[in-house]
Write a protein that holds these residues in place. Structure first.
Motif, PDB file in Angstrom:
ATOM      1  N   LYS A  66       2.052  -3.823 -10.496  1.00 18.56           N
ATOM      2  CA  LYS A  66       1.867  -5.229  -9.876  1.00 18.56           C
ATOM      3  C   LYS A  66       3.128  -5.894  -9.717  1.00 18.56           C
ATOM      4  CE  LYS A  66      -0.456  -6.319 -13.719  1.00 18.56           C
ATOM      5  NZ  LYS A  66      -0.715  -5.240 -14.332  1.00 18.56           N
ATOM      6  N   LYS A 123       0.855  -1.183   0.050  1.00 22.57           N
ATOM      7  CA  LYS A 123      -0.095   0.209  -0.061  1.00 22.57           C
ATOM      8  C   LYS A 123       0.721   1.169   0.085  1.00 22.57           C
ATOM      9  CE  LYS A 123      -4.202  -1.857   2.448  1.00 22.57           C
ATOM     10  NZ  LYS A 123      -4.991  -1.998   3.430  1.00 22.57           N
ATOM     11  N   GLU A 124       1.862   1.179   0.500  1.00 23.33           N
ATOM     12  CA  GLU A 124       2.961   2.375   0.835  1.00 23.33           C
ATOM     13  C   GLU A 124       3.360   3.018  -0.567  1.00 23.33           C
ATOM     14  OE1 GLU A 124       6.075   1.390   3.288  1.00 23.33           O
ATOM     15  OE2 GLU A 124       4.749   1.102   5.060  1.00 23.33           O
ATOM     16  N   ASN A 125       3.408   1.989  -1.576  1.00 21.47           N
ATOM     17  CA  ASN A 125       3.954   2.558  -2.825  1.00 21.47           C
ATOM     18  C   ASN A 125       2.726   2.090  -3.940  1.00 21.47           C
ATOM     19  OD1 ASN A 125       6.522   3.211  -2.018  1.00 21.47           O
ATOM     20  ND2 ASN A 125       7.656   1.669  -3.007  1.00 21.47           N
ATOM     21  N   LYS A 126       1.648   2.039  -3.472  1.00 21.07           N
ATOM     22  CA  LYS A 126       0.411   2.007  -4.234  1.00 21.07           C
ATOM     23  C   LYS A 126       0.670   0.704  -5.198  1.00 21.07           C
ATOM     24  CE  LYS A 126      -0.655   7.025  -3.832  1.00 21.07           C
ATOM     25  NZ  LYS A 126      -0.872   8.242  -4.584  1.00 21.07           N
ATOM     26  N   ASN A 127       0.951  -0.379  -4.742  1.00 18.32           N
ATOM     27  CA  ASN A 127       1.222  -1.509  -5.531  1.00 18.32           C
ATOM     28  C   ASN A 127       0.148  -2.595  -5.225  1.00 18.32           C
ATOM     29  OD1 ASN A 127       3.841  -0.656  -6.614  1.00 18.32           O
ATOM     30  ND2 ASN A 127       4.977  -1.107  -5.011  1.00 18.32           N
ATOM     31  N   VAL A 128      -0.025  -3.547  -6.173  1.00 20.41           N
ATOM     32  CA  VAL A 128      -0.865  -4.500  -5.807  1.00 20.41           C
ATOM     33  C   VAL A 128      -0.128  -5.819  -5.980  1.00 20.41           C
ATOM     34  CG1 VAL A 128      -3.041  -5.698  -6.881  1.00 20.41           C
ATOM     35  CG2 VAL A 128      -2.884  -3.270  -6.942  1.00 20.41           C
ATOM     36  N   GLU A 155       6.551   1.070  -8.168  1.00 24.86           N
ATOM     37  CA  GLU A 155       5.647   2.171  -7.562  1.00 24.86           C
ATOM     38  C   GLU A 155       4.268   2.297  -8.666  1.00 24.86           C
ATOM     39  OE1 GLU A 155       7.203   5.981  -7.347  1.00 24.86           O
ATOM     40  OE2 GLU A 155       8.730   5.484  -5.847  1.00 24.86           O
ATOM     41  N   ASN A 156       3.184   2.292  -7.870  1.00 24.58           N
ATOM     42  CA  ASN A 156       1.874   2.101  -8.773  1.00 24.58           C
ATOM     43  C   ASN A 156       1.834   1.128  -9.850  1.00 24.58           C
ATOM     44  OD1 ASN A 156       0.760   4.639  -7.787  1.00 24.58           O
ATOM     45  ND2 ASN A 156       2.340   5.653  -8.887  1.00 24.58           N
TER      46      ASN A 156
END
Length: 719
Positions: free
Chosen positions: A483, A439-444, A480-481
């Motif tokens: 997968k 979540k910190e790097n807006k990853n999935v 970042e952002n």
């Protein structure tokens, strides 16, 4: 026995020397240094003659002929081949005969004597050993050149096409480049300029990389001719200039003059040696005629020789004794050096163990107090500072754990476990533990598990989790952002054995090809800039590779800058017998389970006592505290506790000894070792003394509560 041993060692030394000389001759021959090649051939002949190595003598005669054929020197290569024939008439050496015959065939083709050339080709092919790839490819190469000289281009083309790529001990690249150059010439004669151009481009790459000046010259001259025929005069001029530059550098007038002088000198010396040998043969014949007159002299000489041999044997024995003494001395020195190195390794390990252990005690206070302060609803301005403090403490904890892990592996303190575990749950737990990081790097994070993989396997789930946490954690750090995809695919299965391929793919910054060479080394993160921007210790991938080595596996990487990275490895597992599988209930812990329980904390450090007691109080747990092992035994006898948290390193008796004593009167109470684990400690020791589980200090609160809750649940289920 000693004389035979020394003789065998001498033969090995000669072979080694002849091998190195032969290798140098091929290098000089193909790299444009004619004079050095000539000089080394002479050295090789002298050494082969001094050791009566007939095969090497023939090989060096053939090399002399090949060298002068290749450099088109104004002397007759046939004189060397004739001498080789003289030796082969007395000794059976099929390899030498095959090469001598094919070189004679090539010279016959140069004179357009087709009948003689074909007779010699047949002789070479009958003598060649088809299992000796170096010899076979040399014979095929000159057979192709022979057909080319006879104008039989289709036959030449067929031979060169079949032998590409060639296999040769010393000149694989040269034969490949030279064969393709001849093929290109054949294609050019048929005006097939496209095929010739493809071959010439490949030849240029090989010749430039391996530094073959004659090949480079021939390639550029052929390119010049093709460009002229295609009326591409600009390209023709460029190739002509390149050819002229190569010719000036490697085959200028002064260089050719020196080479020709060396060739003539060598030829004269060679012929003088032949004449001397023939004279020697005549002398020997004369000696045979007069041998009856010399019987008495020879008898005396024989007695002298026997005496000399006796003395030689005595001296050899003396040398043998001295050599043995020297070997014993050297072995002793090596043993001392080995012991010193082992002491240094042990000292290093002990130092790191002590340092990491001593750091854990104050770090326990830092992380514990930070957690408690965050739980007490601090001001907004304080919360940010506390979060930074918590992050720094956990970072330092991870670093210490990584150092300890590396040194445990180096000291062979880790072994691969074989226990039954839930494969899907193990991977899901890894993903769950990293969800906040993602979540910190807006990853999935996406987890794909092959449905053909059995749910229950036998292996080491802890080390598998450590491997994946390091790889997925790295992927999240550098993405970042995007997968991060974790794949587990069944490669094959056989008789209860399952080979599973793991792959962690990300969409991050990628790794350059240069950096991939050392990314698995300790403290390596590719560059200082990466370290400063993304942080970390640079030990994660080192730990991954070290852990995989325990399973005879390795980690691989595919990556491009800006295109993400893919780390992959394979592990083998087995499946348990159905009777061995015991279904255990969920380990999820509700706070109600811990509420109103009664614990004993055994801890000698006052700050740690306060922190542990407060953390348990947050969950509604009542506690008693024992300062040492003796008090712990006494309190355990006098009270009924739901669980004991036992520190291991304490004054007086250790926590393990105290646990052993408690087990004498209470077999069931859960006892959890609360310790700063060192490199010399094994988890097996903890369980053998009676501990149910281990919590390593300093710990993360979630893990602390989870292990405690699991132990309580297991005890409840058993009751």
């Amino acid at each position: 026995m000693s004389s035979i041993s020394i003789g065998a060692q001498t033969n090995i030394a000669f072979k080694d020397s002849l091998e190195s000389i032969t290798k140098r001759v091929y290098e000089y021959k193909n790299n444009g240094d004619y004079e050095k090649a000539l000089s080394d051939i002479e050295k090789g002949l002298q050494l082969a003659a001094s050791s009566d190595n007939i095969e090497s003598i023939v090989d060096f005669y053939n090399l002399s002929a090949r060298l002068n054929i290749q450099y088109k020197k104004p002397i007759n290569p046939g004189i060397y081949l004739k001498e080789a024939r003289e030796v082969l008439s007395l000794y059976k050496y099929n390899d030498g005969r095959a090469l001598t015959a094919i070189l004679e065939a090539y010279l016959a083709a140069k004179d357009q004597d087709k009948t003689k050339a074909y007779t010699l080709i047949n002789e070479a092919l009958e003598a060649v050993d088809y299992n000796d790839k170096s010899l076979l490819n040399s014979v095929l190469f000159y057979e192709g050149l022979t057909h080319n000289e006879l104008g039989e281009y289709n036959k030449a083309k067929s031979i060169f096409q079949k032998m590409i790529p060639p296999d040769h001990k010393y000149e694989k690249h040269y034969l490949s480049a030279a064969s393709q150059l001849v093929l290109a010439n054949i294609y050019a004669k048929d005006s097939n300029y496209e095929s010739a151009g493809i071959l010439l481009d490949n030849v240029l790459r090989i010749a430039a990389r391996q530094k073959f000046p004659r090949i480079l010259l021939g390639t550029n001259l052929l390119k010049y001719q093709i460009a002229n025929k295609k009326e591409d005069y600009y390209a023709a001029l460029l190739y002509y200039k390149k050819a002229d530059s190569i010719k000036e550098k490697y085959f200028g007038a002064d260089i050719l003059r020196k080479q020709n002088e060396a060739a003539h000198t060598n030829e004269a010396q060679f012929l003088n040696n032949v004449i001397a040998r023939m004279s020697q043969d005549e002398i020997e014949q004369q000696q045979k005629v007069n041998i009856s007159k010399l019987t008495s002299v020879l008898s005396s000489a024989l007695l002298i020789i026997i005496s000399l041999l006796t003395i030689s044997l005595y001296r050899n024995n003396q040398i043998k004794f001295k050599t043995n003494d020297l070997l014993l001395k050297k072995n002793k020195e090596l043993q001392i050096a080995k012991e010193d190195a082992e002491k240094a390794m042990r000292a290093k390990g002990q130092f790191l163990s002590t340092v990491s252990h001593e750091l854990r005690t104050p770090l326990y206070a830092v992380t514990g107090l930070t957690h408690l302060l965050l739980e007490e609803d601090p001001k907004a301005s304080q919360k940010e500072h506390l979060k930074s403090l918590k992050f720094s403490g956990e970072y330092l904890l991870d670093f210490i754990n990584d150092i300890l892990q590396i040194n445990k592996i180096d000291a062979n303190k880790l072994v691969a476990e074989k226990i039954i575990f839930d494969f899907n749950k193990t991977l899901e737990d890894v993903i769950y533990s990293l969800r906040q990081t993602a979540k910190e790097n807006k990853n999935v994070i996406i987890l794909n598990i092959d449905e053909n993989i059995p749910k229950k396997l036998i292996g080491d789930p802890l080390k598998l989790s450590q491997i994946l946490i390091n790889l997925v954690g790295n992927a999240l750090k550098f993405t970042e952002n995007g997968k991060v995809i974790v794949n587990a695919k069944l490669l094959n299965s056989d008789k209860g054995r399952y080979k599973i391929h793991f792959e962690v793919n990300d969409e991050g910054i990628g790794i350059s090809e240069e950096m991939q060479q050392n990314i698995f080394e300790s403290f390596s993160q590719g560059s200082i800039q990466i370290n400063r921007k993304y942080g970390g210790t640079g030990l994660g991938l080192t730990i991954v590779r070290s852990l995989l080595s325990l399973f005879n596996s390795d980690i691989n990487v595919k990556s491009e800058i800006g295109m993400g990275s893919s780390f992959y490895f394979s592990l083998e597992f087995t499946t348990p017998d159905p009777s061995e599988i015991i279904e255990v209930g969920s380990e999820d812990l509700e706070e109600a389970i811990l509420k109103d329980l009664y614990f004993l904390i055994v801890e000698d450090n006052k700050i740690n006592q306060v922190i542990t007691k407060k953390m348990l109080a947050k969950k509604g747990i009542n506690c008693d505290v024992a300062d040492n092992g003796y008090d712990a035994i006494k309190l355990a006898k006098e009270n009924t506790y739901d669980l004991i948290l036992m520190d291991i390193h304490m004054p007086g008796i250790s926590g393990l000894k105290a646990t052993e004593e408690i087990r004498k009167f209470d077999k069931n109470i859960p006892i959890i070792a609360l310790t700063a684990l060192t490199i010399d400690e094994s988890t097996d020791d903890f369980f053998s003394y009676g501990c149910n589980d281990i919590i390593t200090k300093p710990f993360k609160p979630d893990l602390f509560y989870k292990i405690i809750g699991t132990s309580i649940l297991k005890t409840t289920n058993q009751v």
